[in-house]
Design a protein around this motif. Structure first.
Motif, PDB file in Angstrom:
ATOM      1  N   LEU A 101       0.357  -1.071  -0.121  1.00 51.45           N
ATOM      2  CA  LEU A 101      -0.005  -0.224   0.149  1.00 51.45           C
ATOM      3  C   LEU A 101       0.581   1.413   0.223  1.00 51.45           C
ATOM      4  CD1 LEU A 101      -2.919  -1.329   2.134  1.00 51.45           C
ATOM      5  CD2 LEU A 101      -3.361  -1.368   0.229  1.00 51.45           C
ATOM      6  N   ALA A 102       1.578   1.553   0.910  1.00 44.92           N
ATOM      7  CA  ALA A 102       2.951   2.023   0.090  1.00 44.92           C
ATOM      8  C   ALA A 102       3.264   2.541  -0.996  1.00 44.92           C
ATOM      9  CB  ALA A 102       3.988   1.838   1.276  1.00 44.92           C
ATOM     10  N   LYS A 103       3.413   1.582  -2.022  1.00 46.10           N
ATOM     11  CA  LYS A 103       4.392   1.222  -2.560  1.00 46.10           C
ATOM     12  C   LYS A 103       2.788   2.327  -3.750  1.00 46.10           C
ATOM     13  CE  LYS A 103       5.903  -1.321  -6.928  1.00 46.10           C
ATOM     14  NZ  LYS A 103       6.093  -2.223  -7.317  1.00 46.10           N
ATOM     15  N   VAL A 104       1.317   1.958  -3.222  1.00 45.40           N
ATOM     16  CA  VAL A 104       0.458   2.199  -3.498  1.00 45.40           C
ATOM     17  C   VAL A 104       0.347   3.385  -4.061  1.00 45.40           C
ATOM     18  CG1 VAL A 104      -2.498   2.472  -4.401  1.00 45.40           C
ATOM     19  CG2 VAL A 104      -1.075  -0.128  -4.459  1.00 45.40           C
ATOM     20  N   LEU A 105       0.542   4.321  -2.580  1.00 43.57           N
ATOM     21  CA  LEU A 105       0.079   5.652  -2.648  1.00 43.57           C
ATOM     22  C   LEU A 105       0.612   5.918  -3.010  1.00 43.57           C
ATOM     23  CD1 LEU A 105      -0.873   5.442   1.669  1.00 43.57           C
ATOM     24  CD2 LEU A 105      -2.076   5.904  -0.221  1.00 43.57           C
ATOM     25  N   ASP A 106       2.377   6.215  -2.954  1.00 40.81           N
ATOM     26  CA  ASP A 106       3.706   6.754  -3.421  1.00 40.81           C
ATOM     27  C   ASP A 106       3.248   6.764  -5.182  1.00 40.81           C
ATOM     28  OD1 ASP A 106       5.069   6.969  -1.200  1.00 40.81           O
ATOM     29  OD2 ASP A 106       6.526   4.835  -2.099  1.00 40.81           O
ATOM     30  N   GLN A 107       2.399   6.006  -5.623  1.00 41.81           N
ATOM     31  CA  GLN A 107       2.228   5.970  -7.446  1.00 41.81           C
ATOM     32  C   GLN A 107       0.805   7.188  -7.601  1.00 41.81           C
ATOM     33  OE1 GLN A 107       1.297   1.756  -7.841  1.00 41.81           O
ATOM     34  NE2 GLN A 107       2.997   1.921  -9.124  1.00 41.81           N
ATOM     35  N   ALA A 108       0.066   7.286  -6.916  1.00 44.64           N
ATOM     36  CA  ALA A 108      -0.417   8.432  -6.927  1.00 44.64           C
ATOM     37  C   ALA A 108       0.135  10.001  -6.262  1.00 44.64           C
ATOM     38  CB  ALA A 108      -1.452   8.302  -5.355  1.00 44.64           C
ATOM     39  N   ASP A 109       0.859   9.745  -5.036  1.00 45.60           N
ATOM     40  CA  ASP A 109       2.061  10.661  -5.044  1.00 45.60           C
ATOM     41  C   ASP A 109       2.873  11.040  -6.164  1.00 45.60           C
ATOM     42  OD1 ASP A 109       2.501  12.652  -3.203  1.00 45.60           O
ATOM     43  OD2 ASP A 109       4.844  11.737  -3.674  1.00 45.60           O
ATOM     44  N   LEU A 110       3.807   9.774  -7.047  1.00 43.44           N
ATOM     45  CA  LEU A 110       3.645  10.733  -8.147  1.00 43.44           C
ATOM     46  C   LEU A 110       2.707  10.936  -9.174  1.00 43.44           C
ATOM     47  CD1 LEU A 110       6.213  10.208  -9.969  1.00 43.44           C
ATOM     48  CD2 LEU A 110       6.019   8.085 -10.357  1.00 43.44           C
ATOM     49  N   SER A 111       1.447  10.869  -9.143  1.00 40.18           N
ATOM     50  CA  SER A 111       0.910  11.147 -10.239  1.00 40.18           C
ATOM     51  C   SER A 111       0.393  12.574  -9.800  1.00 40.18           C
ATOM     52  CB  SER A 111      -0.553  10.135  -9.877  1.00 40.18           C
ATOM     53  OG  SER A 111      -0.009   9.204 -10.790  1.00 40.18           O
ATOM     54  N   LEU A 112       0.068  13.053  -8.608  1.00 38.48           N
ATOM     55  CA  LEU A 112      -0.486  14.207  -8.418  1.00 38.48           C
ATOM     56  C   LEU A 112       0.823  15.124  -8.733  1.00 38.48           C
ATOM     57  CD1 LEU A 112      -2.594  13.603  -4.633  1.00 38.48           C
ATOM     58  CD2 LEU A 112      -3.471  14.202  -7.434  1.00 38.48           C
ATOM     59  N   ARG A 113       2.034  14.987  -8.437  1.00 42.04           N
ATOM     60  CA  ARG A 113       2.990  15.994  -8.533  1.00 42.04           C
ATOM     61  C   ARG A 113       3.672  15.920 -10.306  1.00 42.04           C
ATOM     62  NH1 ARG A 113       7.423  13.980  -6.561  1.00 42.04           N
ATOM     63  NH2 ARG A 113       7.224  12.334  -6.340  1.00 42.04           N
ATOM     64  N   LYS A 114       3.565  14.820 -10.413  1.00 45.81           N
ATOM     65  CA  LYS A 114       4.613  15.002 -12.378  1.00 45.81           C
ATOM     66  C   LYS A 114       2.616  15.240 -13.075  1.00 45.81           C
ATOM     67  CE  LYS A 114       8.613  13.940 -11.521  1.00 45.81           C
ATOM     68  NZ  LYS A 114       9.692  14.992 -11.593  1.00 45.81           N
ATOM     69  N   HIS A 115       1.565  15.248 -13.271  1.00 48.34           N
ATOM     70  CA  HIS A 115       0.140  15.616 -13.444  1.00 48.34           C
ATOM     71  C   HIS A 115       0.645  14.363 -14.129  1.00 48.34           C
ATOM     72  CE1 HIS A 115       0.277  19.125 -11.842  1.00 48.34           C
ATOM     73  NE2 HIS A 115       1.302  19.483 -11.903  1.00 48.34           N
ATOM     74  N   ILE A 116       0.663  12.960 -14.521  1.00 48.65           N
ATOM     75  CA  ILE A 116       0.783  11.610 -14.478  1.00 48.65           C
ATOM     76  C   ILE A 116      -0.163  10.986 -14.515  1.00 48.65           C
ATOM     77  CG2 ILE A 116       3.478  12.173 -15.529  1.00 48.65           C
ATOM     78  CD1 ILE A 116       3.821  10.372 -14.150  1.00 48.65           C
ATOM     79  N   VAL A 117      -0.300   9.929 -15.568  1.00 47.55           N
ATOM     80  CA  VAL A 117      -0.813   8.786 -15.344  1.00 47.55           C
ATOM     81  C   VAL A 117       0.186   7.033 -14.536  1.00 47.55           C
ATOM     82  CG1 VAL A 117      -2.675   6.729 -16.085  1.00 47.55           C
ATOM     83  CG2 VAL A 117      -2.561   8.952 -17.051  1.00 47.55           C
ATOM     84  N   SER A 118      -0.208   7.000 -13.829  1.00 47.27           N
ATOM     85  CA  SER A 118       0.532   5.865 -13.304  1.00 47.27           C
ATOM     86  C   SER A 118      -0.486   4.591 -13.148  1.00 47.27           C
ATOM     87  CB  SER A 118       1.636   6.101 -11.658  1.00 47.27           C
ATOM     88  OG  SER A 118       0.657   5.763  -9.981  1.00 47.27           O
ATOM     89  N   PHE A 119       0.852   3.286 -13.010  1.00 47.17           N
ATOM     90  CA  PHE A 119      -0.003   1.787 -12.771  1.00 47.17           C
ATOM     91  C   PHE A 119       0.787   1.188 -11.886  1.00 47.17           C
ATOM     92  CE2 PHE A 119      -0.970   3.394 -17.552  1.00 47.17           C
ATOM     93  CZ  PHE A 119      -1.732   3.243 -17.275  1.00 47.17           C
ATOM     94  N   SER A 120      -0.237   0.464 -10.984  1.00 45.67           N
ATOM     95  CA  SER A 120       0.577  -0.707 -10.388  1.00 45.67           C
ATOM     96  C   SER A 120       0.701  -1.650 -11.044  1.00 45.67           C
ATOM     97  CB  SER A 120      -0.871  -1.226  -9.617  1.00 45.67           C
ATOM     98  OG  SER A 120      -1.636  -1.938  -9.585  1.00 45.67           O
ATOM     99  N   ASP A 121       1.126  -2.367 -10.506  1.00 45.77           N
ATOM    100  CA  ASP A 121       1.703  -4.019 -11.169  1.00 45.77           C
ATOM    101  C   ASP A 121       0.352  -4.779 -11.220  1.00 45.77           C
ATOM    102  OD1 ASP A 121       4.505  -3.542 -11.041  1.00 45.77           O
ATOM    103  OD2 ASP A 121       5.165  -4.141  -9.756  1.00 45.77           O
ATOM    104  N   PHE A 122       0.426  -6.222 -11.418  1.00 41.91           N
ATOM    105  CA  PHE A 122      -1.417  -6.698 -11.788  1.00 41.91           C
ATOM    106  C   PHE A 122      -1.586  -6.892  -9.721  1.00 41.91           C
ATOM    107  CE2 PHE A 122       0.043  -7.435 -15.804  1.00 41.91           C
ATOM    108  CZ  PHE A 122      -1.291  -6.996 -16.602  1.00 41.91           C
ATOM    109  N   LEU A 123      -1.856  -7.058  -9.329  1.00 42.72           N
ATOM    110  CA  LEU A 123      -2.199  -7.475  -7.545  1.00 42.72           C
ATOM    111  C   LEU A 123      -3.874  -8.373  -7.968  1.00 42.72           C
ATOM    112  CD1 LEU A 123      -2.726  -4.052  -6.683  1.00 42.72           C
ATOM    113  CD2 LEU A 123      -0.204  -4.255  -6.891  1.00 42.72           C
ATOM    114  N   SER A 124      -3.567  -9.061  -6.544  1.00 45.11           N
ATOM    115  CA  SER A 124      -4.348 -10.287  -6.150  1.00 45.11           C
ATOM    116  C   SER A 124      -5.764 -10.222  -6.250  1.00 45.11           C
ATOM    117  CB  SER A 124      -3.491 -11.320  -5.490  1.00 45.11           C
ATOM    118  OG  SER A 124      -3.734 -10.393  -4.188  1.00 45.11           O
TER     119      SER A 124
END
Length: 262
Positions: free
Chosen positions: A19-42
């Protein structure tokens, strides 16, 4: 974004790391104004990630695994002013076919083991749908060509691989059997018992052992309520979905319609 507060209720180290990794991706999306993707999740990982992302302001997210009924999914995360159509998932479908005359039949484990044997990490691979003469493997787009060029055998069976177009017909539709039943209440123990043909006391033990899930999250209490649209899973017992809650019968019980895949 207060990451510590968002992760506070999660106790398991692997859950916090994910979940920390997912939140890092959300933060990156907001800071860089981009779409980010997780890996495949169960399914359970997806449920936890969505639960956390629902608490993050100024973002939106979508989940997709290559087809509508996929279990393993990616999550796209993007600023809330983005158009959802901009979130094109980096997912490719690789078809692995073989001649059934020279094989006794290959299983999901066979295909997954051979793909991972190429040095590919599990979280880069989504669902693998096995049919009579082939398997359709949903993978991160960046590794699809590598699989096509490197995968020559599954076990001892020679295979042919190619990238195929993802469309609505790529995976055969699962057959669902529907059934109307009545329950004393919408408590988890009552509904699980009726859906899976188990006694209420057995179900309570399974819930206490975290072997019963609603929407891929462990049921915390036997008295927790379920609702229309919930997906019920019982370890070793399969999966069902509450298609509708139809109201109270003349005898004071609750009528529900359930579906189970066969």
């Amino acid at each position: 974004m207060d990451k510590h507060a968002l992760l506070k209720r999660y106790c398991q180290p692997d859950e916090k790391l994910l979940l920390a990794k997912v939140l890092d991706q959300a933060d990156l999306s907001l800071r860089k104004h981009i779409v980010s993707f997780s890996d495949f999740l169960s399914p359970s990982e997806t449920a936890m990630a969505c639960e956390v992302l629902n608490k993050v302001s100024d973002t939106k997210f979508l989940v997709f695994g290559g087809y509508d009924e996929s279990e393993r999914k990616m999550i796209s995360i993007f600023p809330d002013y983005f158009d959802e159509n901009d979130a094109a998932f980096p997912i490719s479908a690789v078809e692995i076919s073989y001649n059934v005359k020279f094989s006794s039949g290959l299983s999901h484990r066979d295909f997954l083991g051979s793909i991972l044997g190429l040095g590919i990490q599990r979280d880069k691979v989504g669902d693998i749908v096995v049919t009579d003469e082939c398997a359709t493997c949903f993978v991160e787009s960046g590794i699809s060509e590598y699989i096509v060029s490197g995968l020559e055998r599954v076990g001892r069976t020679k295979v042919d691989t190619k990238i195929i177009e993802i469309n609505n017909d790529i995976v055969p539709q699962k057959n669902m059997v529907t059934k109307s039943i009545t329950v004393a209440s919408l408590r988890s123990d009552a509904v699980f018992g009726a859906v899976f043909g188990e006694s209420r006391s057995n179900i309570q033990q399974l819930i206490n052992s975290e072997k019963a899930s609603v929407n891929w999250m462990p049921v915390k209490s036997s008295s927790a309520s379920v609702k229309e649209g919930d997906v019920l899973s019982l370890k070793g017992g399969g999966r069902g979905i509450i298609l509708s809650v139809n109201g109270e019968t003349k005898k004071g019980r609750i009528s529900i319609t359930i579906g189970k895949y066969v």
